[in-house]
Design a protein around this motif. Structure first.
Motif, mmCIF file in Angstrom:
data_model
loop_
_atom_site.group_PDB
_atom_site.id
_atom_site.type_symbol
_atom_site.label_atom_id
_atom_site.label_comp_id
_atom_site.label_asym_id
_atom_site.label_seq_id
_atom_site.Cartn_x
_atom_site.Cartn_y
_atom_site.Cartn_z
ATOM 1 N N LEU A 12 -28.894 -9.188 -18.559
ATOM 2 C CA LEU A 12 -29.907 -9.497 -17.561
ATOM 3 C C LEU A 12 -30.998 -8.452 -17.682
ATOM 4 O O LEU A 12 -30.718 -7.259 -17.845
ATOM 5 N N GLU A 14 -33.730 -6.886 -15.499
ATOM 6 C CA GLU A 14 -34.116 -6.814 -14.095
ATOM 7 C C GLU A 14 -35.220 -5.784 -13.893
ATOM 8 O O GLU A 14 -35.109 -4.659 -14.364
ATOM 9 N N LYS A 16 -37.277 -3.151 -11.861
ATOM 10 C CA LYS A 16 -37.117 -2.223 -10.744
ATOM 11 C C LYS A 16 -38.131 -1.110 -10.895
ATOM 12 O O LYS A 16 -38.167 -0.437 -11.920
ATOM 13 N N VAL A 20 -38.115 -2.229 -16.605
ATOM 14 C CA VAL A 20 -37.095 -3.258 -16.778
ATOM 15 C C VAL A 20 -35.789 -2.570 -17.186
ATOM 16 O O VAL A 20 -35.763 -1.763 -18.103
ATOM 17 N N GLN A 22 -31.827 -3.189 -18.418
ATOM 18 C CA GLN A 22 -30.928 -4.169 -19.019
ATOM 19 C C GLN A 22 -29.536 -3.979 -18.439
ATOM 20 O O GLN A 22 -29.044 -2.862 -18.378
ATOM 21 N N ARG A 23 -28.950 -5.099 -17.995
ATOM 22 C CA ARG A 23 -27.564 -5.060 -17.504
ATOM 23 C C ARG A 23 -26.743 -6.015 -18.353
ATOM 24 O O ARG A 23 -26.880 -7.234 -18.255
ATOM 25 N N TYR A 55 -23.841 -13.666 -7.615
ATOM 26 C CA TYR A 55 -25.177 -13.400 -8.154
ATOM 27 C C TYR A 55 -25.817 -14.700 -8.652
ATOM 28 O O TYR A 55 -26.936 -15.046 -8.269
ATOM 29 N N ILE A 66 -34.207 -16.093 -14.172
ATOM 30 C CA ILE A 66 -33.678 -14.813 -14.635
ATOM 31 C C ILE A 66 -34.206 -14.582 -16.043
ATOM 32 O O ILE A 66 -34.132 -15.471 -16.897
ATOM 33 N N TYR A 152 -41.932 -8.830 -18.645
ATOM 34 C CA TYR A 152 -41.496 -8.977 -17.250
ATOM 35 C C TYR A 152 -42.718 -9.024 -16.326
ATOM 36 O O TYR A 152 -42.823 -9.892 -15.472
ATOM 37 N N LYS A 156 -43.930 -12.201 -14.084
ATOM 38 C CA LYS A 156 -43.997 -11.996 -12.628
ATOM 39 C C LYS A 156 -45.396 -12.344 -12.110
ATOM 40 O O LYS A 156 -45.533 -13.001 -11.080
ATOM 41 N N LEU A 163 -38.925 -15.073 -10.471
ATOM 42 C CA LEU A 163 -37.981 -14.088 -10.983
ATOM 43 C C LEU A 163 -37.165 -13.491 -9.863
ATOM 44 O O LEU A 163 -37.690 -13.093 -8.842
ATOM 45 N N GLN A 164 -35.853 -13.419 -10.076
ATOM 46 C CA GLN A 164 -34.941 -12.872 -9.082
ATOM 47 C C GLN A 164 -34.657 -11.416 -9.355
ATOM 48 O O GLN A 164 -34.640 -10.959 -10.437
#
Length: 164
Positions: A12, A14, A16, A20, A22-23, A55, A66, A152, A156, A163-164
């Motif tokens: 993922l 994400e 923040k 960005v 990565q998970r 999730y 996502i 990203y 956005k 985007l979540q």
């Protein structure tokens, strides 16, 4: 003609605080299908741990999208950034199966350009630049951070995706 590949990894991406992260989502099994249609649709099916159920359920309920990074077939392949939407979530005896509809978010040419920009910004030139470029491209296990941040932010800002 439809093409099917083994899904090697799923991460993922994400956003923040302007960066960005990565998970990596450990997958038990998975595949990715290129529909090879005019809208360039892909489908990703991943069997993952049940801990991710809430999730993905929340994303689906919010009609969210996502940004993910996938590697297909082998760890030696370059990653592909895709914007996805959750189609279905199925509970299995062990874990869940998540089906994502996807579109490529980042083309290979953009990745190459970002690798080159990063190296130039790091001060490489001439033969050093060429050597470092070949090394980075051979060992590209993930997109350059600058490419991820750019894609990203672009997704956005354009407002087409939630985007979540």
């Amino acid at each position: 003609m439809v093409k099917t590949f083994k899904l090697y990894s799923l991460s993922l991406l994400e956003g923040k605080e302007g960066e960005v992260n990565q998970r990596l989502i450990p997958i038990e099994d998975g595949l990715i299908i290129n529909m090879e249609n005019q809208s360039q649709t892909w489908f990703i099916e991943a069997v993952i741990d049940h801990e991710y159920y809430d999730y993905f359920k929340k994303v689906k309920e919010n009609s969210g999208h996502i940004l993910v990074d996938v590697i297909i077939t082998s760890k030696d392949n370059h990653p592909a950034a895709m914007i996805t939407k959750v189609q279905t979530i199925s509970k299995l005896s062990k874990g869940i199966s998540v089906l994502l509809e996807a579109k490529l978010a980042l083309k290979r040419d953009v990745i190459i350009e970002d690798v080159l920009k990063d190296l130039v910004n790091e001060g490489y030139s001439d033969e050093q630049l060429l050597t470092q470029f070949h090394n980075k491209m051979e060992n590209l296990a993930a997109h350059p951070q600058s490419a991820l941040n750019t894609i990203y932010r672009t997704i956005k800002e354009n407002g087409q995706y939630n985007l979540q």
